[in-house]
Design a protein around this motif. Sequence first.
Motif, short mmCIF file in Angstrom:
data_model
loop_
_atom_site.label_atom_id
_atom_site.label_comp_id
_atom_site.label_asym_id
_atom_site.label_seq_id
_atom_site.Cartn_x
_atom_site.Cartn_y
_atom_site.Cartn_z
N ILE A 57 0.87 -1.18 0.46
CA ILE A 57 0.02 0.01 0.41
C ILE A 57 0.65 1.08 0.10
CG2 ILE A 57 -1.36 1.64 1.20
CD1 ILE A 57 -2.83 -1.31 2.20
N GLY A 58 0.45 2.16 -1.43
CA GLY A 58 1.66 3.37 -0.91
C GLY A 58 3.03 3.25 -1.28
N PRO A 59 3.63 2.70 -2.62
CA PRO A 59 5.01 2.33 -2.52
C PRO A 59 5.41 3.55 -2.80
CG PRO A 59 3.19 1.46 -4.89
CD PRO A 59 2.58 1.95 -3.24
N GLY A 60 4.65 4.18 -3.29
CA GLY A 60 5.91 6.15 -3.07
C GLY A 60 6.97 5.61 -4.87
N LYS A 107 -11.04 2.42 -0.07
CA LYS A 107 -11.64 1.78 -1.05
C LYS A 107 -11.12 0.84 -1.45
CE LYS A 107 -13.68 6.65 -1.15
NZ LYS A 107 -13.54 7.75 -1.83
N PHE A 108 -10.27 0.54 -1.79
CA PHE A 108 -10.33 -0.61 -2.45
C PHE A 108 -10.53 -2.16 -1.88
CE2 PHE A 108 -6.19 -3.81 -3.68
CZ PHE A 108 -6.72 -3.69 -5.41
N ASP A 109 -11.12 -2.82 -2.86
CA ASP A 109 -11.52 -4.49 -2.61
C ASP A 109 -9.97 -5.14 -2.31
OD1 ASP A 109 -12.67 -6.75 -2.29
OD2 ASP A 109 -14.28 -6.42 -4.22
N PHE A 110 -9.19 -5.81 -1.43
CA PHE A 110 -8.44 -6.36 -1.34
C PHE A 110 -9.10 -8.08 -1.62
CE2 PHE A 110 -7.70 -2.87 1.16
CZ PHE A 110 -6.01 -2.84 0.89
N ASN A 111 -10.51 -8.30 -1.67
CA ASN A 111 -10.45 -9.34 -2.42
C ASN A 111 -9.80 -9.41 -4.07
OD1 ASN A 111 -11.74 -10.73 -0.58
ND2 ASN A 111 -13.27 -10.09 -0.48
N GLN A 112 -9.65 -8.53 -5.17
CA GLN A 112 -9.28 -8.17 -6.39
C GLN A 112 -7.90 -9.28 -6.16
OE1 GLN A 112 -9.22 -4.29 -8.68
NE2 GLN A 112 -10.26 -3.60 -7.02
N VAL A 113 -7.29 -9.54 -4.98
CA VAL A 113 -5.73 -9.64 -5.36
C VAL A 113 -5.36 -10.60 -4.58
CG1 VAL A 113 -4.62 -7.84 -6.21
CG2 VAL A 113 -5.06 -7.87 -3.38
N VAL A 114 -6.81 -11.47 -3.96
CA VAL A 114 -6.86 -12.76 -3.41
C VAL A 114 -6.85 -14.06 -4.52
CG1 VAL A 114 -8.36 -15.09 -2.10
CG2 VAL A 114 -8.14 -12.41 -1.58
N ARG A 115 -5.86 -15.10 -3.65
CA ARG A 115 -5.26 -16.24 -4.83
C ARG A 115 -5.99 -17.12 -3.87
NH1 ARG A 115 1.06 -15.34 -6.35
NH2 ARG A 115 0.00 -17.73 -5.34
N GLU A 116 -6.65 -18.19 -4.33
CA GLU A 116 -7.22 -19.88 -3.58
C GLU A 116 -5.46 -20.51 -3.05
OE1 GLU A 116 -9.51 -22.06 -5.91
OE2 GLU A 116 -11.40 -20.70 -5.98
N ASP A 117 -4.77 -20.18 -3.94
CA ASP A 117 -3.01 -21.12 -2.87
C ASP A 117 -2.38 -20.37 -2.19
OD1 ASP A 117 -3.11 -19.11 -5.12
OD2 ASP A 117 -0.50 -20.85 -5.67
N LYS A 118 -2.81 -19.30 -2.33
CA LYS A 118 -2.11 -18.62 -1.31
C LYS A 118 -2.64 -17.04 -0.18
CE LYS A 118 2.72 -19.44 -2.04
NZ LYS A 118 3.44 -19.55 -0.62
N LYS A 119 -2.48 -16.39 0.74
CA LYS A 119 -2.81 -15.77 1.41
C LYS A 119 -2.09 -14.79 1.79
CE LYS A 119 -5.64 -18.32 5.72
NZ LYS A 119 -5.66 -17.66 6.85
N LEU A 120 -2.51 -13.11 1.79
CA LEU A 120 -1.63 -12.42 1.27
C LEU A 120 -0.99 -12.12 2.20
CD1 LEU A 120 -2.32 -9.85 -1.87
CD2 LEU A 120 -4.16 -8.86 -0.30
N LYS A 121 0.07 -11.06 1.78
CA LYS A 121 0.84 -11.02 2.62
C LYS A 121 0.63 -8.90 2.09
CE LYS A 121 4.94 -13.98 3.66
NZ LYS A 121 6.10 -14.28 3.13
N VAL A 122 0.60 -8.57 3.41
CA VAL A 122 0.04 -6.40 3.03
C VAL A 122 1.71 -6.04 3.64
CG1 VAL A 122 -1.55 -5.22 3.68
CG2 VAL A 122 -1.97 -7.21 2.49
N PHE A 123 1.97 -5.06 2.75
CA PHE A 123 2.61 -3.71 4.01
C PHE A 123 2.92 -2.59 3.15
CE2 PHE A 123 4.98 -5.32 -0.36
CZ PHE A 123 6.56 -4.27 -0.02
N GLY A 124 3.44 -1.67 3.71
CA GLY A 124 3.58 -0.17 2.85
C GLY A 124 3.73 0.75 4.62
N ASN A 125 4.02 2.47 3.87
CA ASN A 125 4.43 3.03 5.36
C ASN A 125 3.02 3.19 4.83
OD1 ASN A 125 5.59 5.22 6.01
ND2 ASN A 125 6.33 5.93 4.80
N LEU A 126 2.06 3.74 5.65
CA LEU A 126 1.33 4.12 6.22
C LEU A 126 0.33 5.46 6.03
CD1 LEU A 126 -1.32 1.37 7.32
CD2 LEU A 126 -0.46 2.09 4.67
N PRO A 127 0.44 6.21 5.28
CA PRO A 127 0.03 7.50 5.65
C PRO A 127 -0.37 8.19 6.56
CG PRO A 127 -1.19 7.99 3.48
CD PRO A 127 -0.24 6.14 4.12
#
Length: 286
Positions: A57-60, A107-127
């Motif tokens: 989130i927010g790669p800058g 407002k982003f729907d994170f289900n867009q990047v969900v995969r059945e075989d792998k859970k999501l790793k999320v990272f970011g420098n949040l405002p």
Amino acid sequence: MSKHKTSKKKHFDPSKGIHHGHKARKRFGQNFLTDEDIIERIVRAIAPKVGDNILEIGPGLGAITEPVAELTDVLNVVELDKDLAERLKTHPFMGPKLNIYQADALKFDFNQVVREDKKLKVFGNLPYNISTPLLFHLFDYLDNIENMHFMLQKEVVNRMCAAPNTKAFGRLSVMTQYYCRTVPVTDVPPSSFVPPPKVDSAVIRLIPKEHDARNQVSPAMLNTVCLEAFNQRRKTLRNSLQNIISVEQLQALGIDATVRAENLSLEDYISIAQWYEKNKSESQAK
């Protein structure tokens, strides 16, 4: 360290908040991370590898994006700033590896990047200005998330990790710890950014709890109890929770009504919220 100083001088003008030719935008809460030692610690904590389903989130300008992309084959990124999103698309090394979503993470729907075989790793420098609401937004997707690593205002991280019987323990502590195990990773001083923020930062690891552990009670109900309890945190529970539960009912749950909100455990708050959920209509009638 000398290498870091050289690149720092070459790539940004701290007096203007410009880094790699891009001027930080206050409306997006932009502060660009430039400290290579800190970046290395964060990437080590994320531990990306080929085959991971990973999202930033927010790669800058890509300070963390680039070293993470080096260690994985595909990286999803959500970036609000159109100019920064375009820069990432044309990056000679990272561009082909990135799935770029130019969108508001709130407002982003994170289900867009969900995969059945792998859970999501999320990272970011949040405002700093959106960190808390964004965390609550992400909590809705925890069934599909393996872990999260975020850089936040240090005060926020302290509150998220705070234990009962401390001044930092509050609504954010209860709500975060209801959903996740919290692990502090590293502190980040203002000098690590361009432009330097006016507050200290810190990185936290959030590991979602098992589904049943974070579905014991309605989050809205737990949040309501926390709001009541901590709204006037100097008052005892007898007074702060009087609109929700009586002294006698607290005693029946094994909770002392003469203590303050910060003295209760997460389990205590869950118990009160469960009771309130079952008895809400009766309590409001009175």
